[in-house]
Design a protein around this motif. Structure first.
Motif, short mmCIF file in Angstrom:
data_model
loop_
_atom_site.label_atom_id
_atom_site.label_comp_id
_atom_site.label_asym_id
_atom_site.label_seq_id
_atom_site.Cartn_x
_atom_site.Cartn_y
_atom_site.Cartn_z
N ILE A 182 0.83 -1.20 0.00
CA ILE A 182 0.00 0.00 0.00
C ILE A 182 0.87 1.25 0.00
N LEU A 183 2.00 1.23 0.68
CA LEU A 183 2.90 2.37 0.68
C LEU A 183 3.51 2.57 -0.71
N SER A 184 3.84 1.48 -1.37
CA SER A 184 4.38 1.58 -2.72
C SER A 184 3.34 2.08 -3.71
N ASP A 185 2.09 1.72 -3.48
CA ASP A 185 1.02 2.15 -4.38
C ASP A 185 0.71 3.63 -4.24
N VAL A 186 0.78 4.16 -3.01
CA VAL A 186 0.27 5.50 -2.73
C VAL A 186 1.35 6.56 -2.61
N VAL A 187 2.47 6.24 -1.96
CA VAL A 187 3.42 7.29 -1.59
C VAL A 187 4.02 8.03 -2.78
N PRO A 188 4.50 7.36 -3.84
CA PRO A 188 5.07 8.15 -4.95
C PRO A 188 4.07 9.15 -5.53
N GLY A 234 8.25 -1.17 -10.20
CA GLY A 234 7.17 -0.23 -10.42
C GLY A 234 7.35 1.04 -9.58
N VAL A 235 7.81 0.88 -8.34
CA VAL A 235 8.03 2.04 -7.47
C VAL A 235 9.14 2.92 -8.04
N ARG A 236 10.21 2.29 -8.47
CA ARG A 236 11.32 3.06 -9.03
C ARG A 236 10.87 3.86 -10.26
N GLN A 237 10.06 3.22 -11.11
CA GLN A 237 9.59 3.90 -12.31
C GLN A 237 8.70 5.10 -11.98
N ARG A 238 7.84 4.95 -10.97
CA ARG A 238 6.92 6.03 -10.65
C ARG A 238 7.64 7.23 -10.05
N TYR A 239 8.61 6.99 -9.20
CA TYR A 239 9.40 8.12 -8.69
C TYR A 239 10.12 8.82 -9.85
N ALA A 251 16.39 11.06 8.46
CA ALA A 251 15.04 11.40 8.00
C ALA A 251 14.45 12.58 8.77
N HIS A 252 13.72 13.42 8.03
CA HIS A 252 12.90 14.46 8.65
C HIS A 252 11.51 13.94 8.99
N VAL A 253 11.01 13.01 8.20
CA VAL A 253 9.71 12.42 8.47
C VAL A 253 9.73 10.98 7.96
N VAL A 254 8.98 10.12 8.63
CA VAL A 254 8.90 8.70 8.27
C VAL A 254 7.46 8.37 7.91
N ILE A 255 7.27 7.65 6.82
CA ILE A 255 5.96 7.13 6.43
C ILE A 255 6.04 5.62 6.60
N PHE A 267 -6.19 6.04 3.05
CA PHE A 267 -4.83 6.39 2.65
C PHE A 267 -4.76 6.51 1.13
N THR A 268 -5.00 7.72 0.64
CA THR A 268 -4.94 8.03 -0.78
C THR A 268 -3.81 9.00 -1.03
#
Length: 380
Positions: free
Chosen positions: A200-206, A233-238, A261-265, A317-318
């Motif tokens: 879910i983090l890979s789907d939404v965060v980028p 897929g994550v690498r491509q989206r970033y 890190a300044h913030v962690v997801i 989480f969108t």
């Protein structure tokens, strides 16, 4: 110097169980004790956590699959108990400490049989299944939170508020300042789903980071831990969004990444929360909805109420919601620094030492006085 003794630590093979067990092992060995680990095949191969500790694999079935599954699990647990009894007769432990997970059950059952003192440590804000099964028989229950759901009132007098031990490398971050952040400086984001990753983090965060205002997005630098099947897929989206990002399936230098890190997801697993509060890092937390008894939502409650994190249910989480919360956290450097302070205030940095104290004194009636509730409470 303590009198050298032998201790057995028993834990299921996930990071949430193994990391605090490893922290206790390191503390006990610093005090001159000998430690053995009982786990499953995953646990004894956990990278870098139990160097120098003798490890044993015990069979332990999961209580699932209906009557036939329960029967198979029962047979495995009896076999595991027999193997643990043989181990204890040669190793002669002064105590057995369980950290949850099904492999801990036969180890504790063998200790009950031989009348060896026992402790269980609960990492989550909800008492886990195995710890619930044995709570009535163990000598002490060490908890990570002041309030623990599914803990029977009858067992509260054996509860000791300890905290969740973290690795030394993470604990050392407590003495390092929160990284400076000015309005034009690089904004570093760490994305981690725990030892198993989180799709879910890979789907939404980028996509969520891509929705940030251009002046904010241009400052981002991301480290993202992803599942192997998600990594390309994550690498491509970033790359499509023009966001500098390092993608990996495993981060062996996670403590240093946390310092950076300044913030962690992240998910809201017990070890993740313990490390965030030890280091003092603001977070956006997405609890795993399928976690047993929804314990990740309970884990996130304390740090969220304190103002050190924002929690977003997975169903909400969108990309749009993430972008909104990121802006609330990240557009004002002082607000972010304040959140870091509040996260750190939730930490219990003496957790490993306090748990080792309890282990060493398991035979001392003064520490296990049933008339003194929560006798080893450790201040944040």
């Amino acid at each position: 110097m303590s009198i050298p003794r032998h201790y057995v630590l028993a834990a299921g093979g996930t990071g949430g169980h193994m990391v605090p067990a490893a922290a206790l092992a390191a503390e006990l060995m610093r005090r001159g004790h000998h430690v053995a680990l009982v786990s499953d095949e995953r646990g004894v191969r956990f990278p870098g956590l139990f160097d120098g500790v003798q490890a044993h694999v015990l069979p332990a079935g999961r209580l699932s699959g209906g009557p036939l599954g329960w029967l198979r699990a029962g047979r495995k647990m009896l076999a595991g108990r027999s193997m643990a009894i043989e181990l204890y007769r040669s190793f002669k432990p002064a105590a057995v400490i369980g950290f949850g997970g099904y492999p801990a059950f036969p180890a504790l059952a063998a200790a009950f049989k031989l009348k060896i003192p026992t402790i269980v440590h609960e990492q989550n804000a909800v008492l886990g299944r195995v710890n619930r099964l044995v709570a009535g028989r163990v000598d002490a229950i060490a908890t990570s939170y002041a309030e623990v759901e599914r803990l029977k009132p009858a067992h509260e007098r054996k509860v000791h508020l300890i905290g969740n031990p973290v690795r030394d490398a993470v604990l050392e971050l407590r003495d390092r300042p929160y990284p400076e952040l000015d309005e034009d400086g690089i904004f570093r984001v760490l994305v981690t789903g725990g030892s198993q990753g989180a799709s879910i983090l890979s789907d939404v965060v980028p996509d969520g980071l891509a929705l940030l205002p251009p002046h904010f997005r241009a400052r981002l630098q991301v480290t993202h831990q992803a599942r192997p099947e998600d990594i390309d897929g994550v690498r491509q989206r970033y790359a499509e969004h023009g966001i500098p990002a390092e993608i990996a399936t495993y981060l062996p230098d996670l403590p240093e990444r946390l310092a950076w890190a300044h913030v962690v997801i992240a998910r809201a697993g017990a070890s993740t929360i313990a490390e965030l509060t030890a280091a003092g890092r603001p977070a956006i937390l997405v609890p795993l909805p399928s976690a047993t008894d929804d314990h990740q939502t309970a884990n996130a409650r304390e740090i969220t109420l304190a103002g050190g994190a924002r929690t977003i249910a997975q169903g909400a989480f969108t990309a749009q919601e993430l972008a909104k919360q990121m802006q609330k956290l990240g557009l004002e450097p002082q607000a972010l620094a304040n959140a870091a302070v509040r996260a750190k205030q939730c930490g219990r940095p003496r957790a490993a030492a306090a748990l080792a104290d309890l282990v060493e004194h398991i035979d001392a009636p003064s520490l296990l006085d049933r008339d003194a509730p929560r006798p080893l409470a450790v201040p944040a």
